[in-house]
Write a protein that holds these residues in place. Structure first.
Motif, short mmCIF file in Angstrom:
data_model
loop_
_atom_site.label_atom_id
_atom_site.label_comp_id
_atom_site.label_asym_id
_atom_site.label_seq_id
_atom_site.Cartn_x
_atom_site.Cartn_y
_atom_site.Cartn_z
N MET A 1 0.70 -1.14 -0.10
CA MET A 1 0.29 0.29 -0.23
C MET A 1 0.69 1.26 -0.11
N THR A 2 0.92 2.07 -0.89
CA THR A 2 1.24 2.70 -1.29
C THR A 2 1.05 3.84 0.10
N ARG A 3 1.79 5.35 0.00
CA ARG A 3 2.02 6.09 1.24
C ARG A 3 1.56 7.56 0.13
N THR A 4 0.44 7.84 0.10
CA THR A 4 0.34 9.12 -1.00
C THR A 4 -1.02 10.11 -0.39
N LEU A 5 -0.90 11.55 -0.69
CA LEU A 5 -1.62 12.05 -0.51
C LEU A 5 -2.13 12.43 -1.66
N ALA A 6 -4.38 12.78 -1.96
CA ALA A 6 -5.05 13.16 -3.11
C ALA A 6 -3.79 14.22 -3.52
N ASP A 7 -3.69 15.40 -2.19
CA ASP A 7 -3.36 16.47 -3.53
C ASP A 7 -2.18 17.07 -2.50
N PRO A 8 -1.14 16.15 -2.34
CA PRO A 8 0.26 16.54 -1.23
C PRO A 8 0.61 18.46 -1.15
N HIS A 9 -0.03 19.62 -2.09
CA HIS A 9 1.01 20.50 -2.07
C HIS A 9 0.44 21.14 -1.05
N ALA A 10 -1.25 20.64 -1.53
CA ALA A 10 -2.37 21.95 -0.30
C ALA A 10 -2.45 21.17 1.18
N VAL A 11 -1.03 20.58 0.98
CA VAL A 11 -0.73 20.46 2.99
C VAL A 11 0.57 21.16 3.66
N PRO A 12 0.76 22.07 4.23
CA PRO A 12 1.94 22.61 5.30
C PRO A 12 3.02 21.17 5.00
N ALA A 13 4.45 22.09 4.78
CA ALA A 13 5.21 21.05 4.40
C ALA A 13 5.68 19.77 5.79
N GLU A 14 5.12 20.64 6.53
CA GLU A 14 5.98 20.08 8.11
C GLU A 14 5.52 18.70 8.38
N LEU A 15 3.43 18.74 8.06
CA LEU A 15 2.85 17.69 8.01
C LEU A 15 3.01 16.47 6.86
N ARG A 16 3.67 16.59 5.97
CA ARG A 16 3.73 15.83 4.41
C ARG A 16 3.19 14.58 5.07
N PRO A 17 4.79 14.02 5.39
CA PRO A 17 4.93 13.00 5.84
C PRO A 17 3.99 12.37 6.90
N TYR A 18 3.90 13.17 7.56
CA TYR A 18 2.80 12.61 8.62
C TYR A 18 1.43 12.19 8.54
N LEU A 19 0.94 13.58 7.96
CA LEU A 19 -0.66 13.26 7.18
C LEU A 19 -0.26 11.94 5.90
N ARG A 20 0.61 11.87 5.58
CA ARG A 20 0.75 10.48 5.05
C ARG A 20 1.02 9.17 5.55
N GLU A 21 1.06 8.70 6.52
CA GLU A 21 1.57 7.80 7.69
C GLU A 21 0.13 7.69 7.92
N VAL A 22 -1.07 9.34 8.48
CA VAL A 22 -2.24 9.01 8.63
C VAL A 22 -2.93 8.24 8.01
N VAL A 23 -3.00 8.48 6.51
CA VAL A 23 -3.50 7.53 6.09
C VAL A 23 -3.27 6.40 5.71
#
Length: 267
Positions: A1-23
């Motif tokens: 299962m890949t760790r991706t966000l639907a629109d990563p650039h809409a998420v603050p850079a400080e949160l991207r790795p964390y929210l990818r893992e939350v998803v």
């Protein structure tokens, strides 16, 4: 299962790795039942401040999850097992059928608070919590929810009825008037957000709402500017605000909400 966000650039850079893992962890636990993962709150409204803001996430599933699954999800996302880089994670899970209809109830399947600056909280029973937090958050989600995974916010989260929403806003103002457990600057800025909603019918980021209210309400301008300056600081360095002035401002906010509700009833 890949760790991706639907629109990563809409998420603050400080949160991207964390929210990818939350998803990723949410998908792992919920499997085929997962419908959407949405960022709400300050991330959705474009006003996330690292060191100050929580990250708010709404999850929608297609059926009521067993208690064991909900507990497993809470354990998978709990800080520090999954270190939260924000002040905290506030995550709420809803059943798709509930989320799709307007409601003034809390209605969640899971409410999880976790993180370095939040008291840990896991609730599987919506009767344990005041409903107003969730009604307001669902309204924000409907208006501005940012898709991290799955279906768009407006396709899965209904806008609460306006009467229920104004009741929730009034309860929120009452909660902040009490002051316990809330920073003074946040109490003031949430009041500004409530006034802005009553005037426009739209949710606005706290800082922009405070700037708009300060521009029109000269008598409160010094307090609102002091609250904005404090809000620029990390939570642990927030400054005190004059208690009597904060209380007077929130009384004024409550009156604006009551006037809006009365006008709606008369109309």
């Amino acid at each position: 299962m890949t760790r991706t966000l639907a629109d990563p650039h809409a998420v603050p850079a400080e949160l991207r790795p964390y929210l990818r893992e939350v998803v990723h962890r949410t998908r792992t636990v919920c499997g085929s039942h997962l419908v959407s993962v949405l960022a709400v709150g300050s991330v959705a409204l474009g006003d996330y401040r690292h060191g100050r803001s929580d990250t708010d996430v709404t999850v929608v599933v297609d059926a009521p999850l067993p208690g064991r699954t909900r507990s497993d999800l809470a354990a998978a996302l709990a800080h520090p097992a999954l270190p939260c880089p924000a002040a905290g994670l506030e995550l709420v899970v809803y059943d798709e059928a509930f989320a799709a209809r307007p409601s003034g109830d809390a209605g969640y399947l899971l409410d999880l608070n976790t993180g370095p600056l939040l008291p840990d909280r896991i609730s599987l029973d919506p009767t344990q919590s005041p409903a107003f937090w969730y009604v307001i958050d669902r309204s924000v989600a409907h208006q501005a929810g940012l898709v991290l995974y799955g279906s768009p916010a407006r396709a899965v989260i209904a806008e609460p009825a306006r009467a229920d929403l104004l009741t929730a806003i009034r309860a929120s103002v009452r909660e902040h008037s009490g002051g316990e457990g809330h920073l003074a600057d946040n109490r003031v800025l949430n009041g500004c957000r409530s006034v802005h909603f009553c005037r426009t019918g739209r949710w606005q980021a706290k800082r922009r709402a405070a700037e708009a209210v300060a521009a029109s309400e000269e008598r409160f301008r010094p307090l609102l500017k002091a609250a904005l300056r404090s809000y620029e600081r990390p939570r642990t360095e927030a400054t005190a605000l004059p208690t009597a002035e904060v209380r007077a401002f929130l009384v004024w906010v409550a009156e604006r909400v009551d006037e809006t509700a009365a006008t709606d009833r008369a109309g």
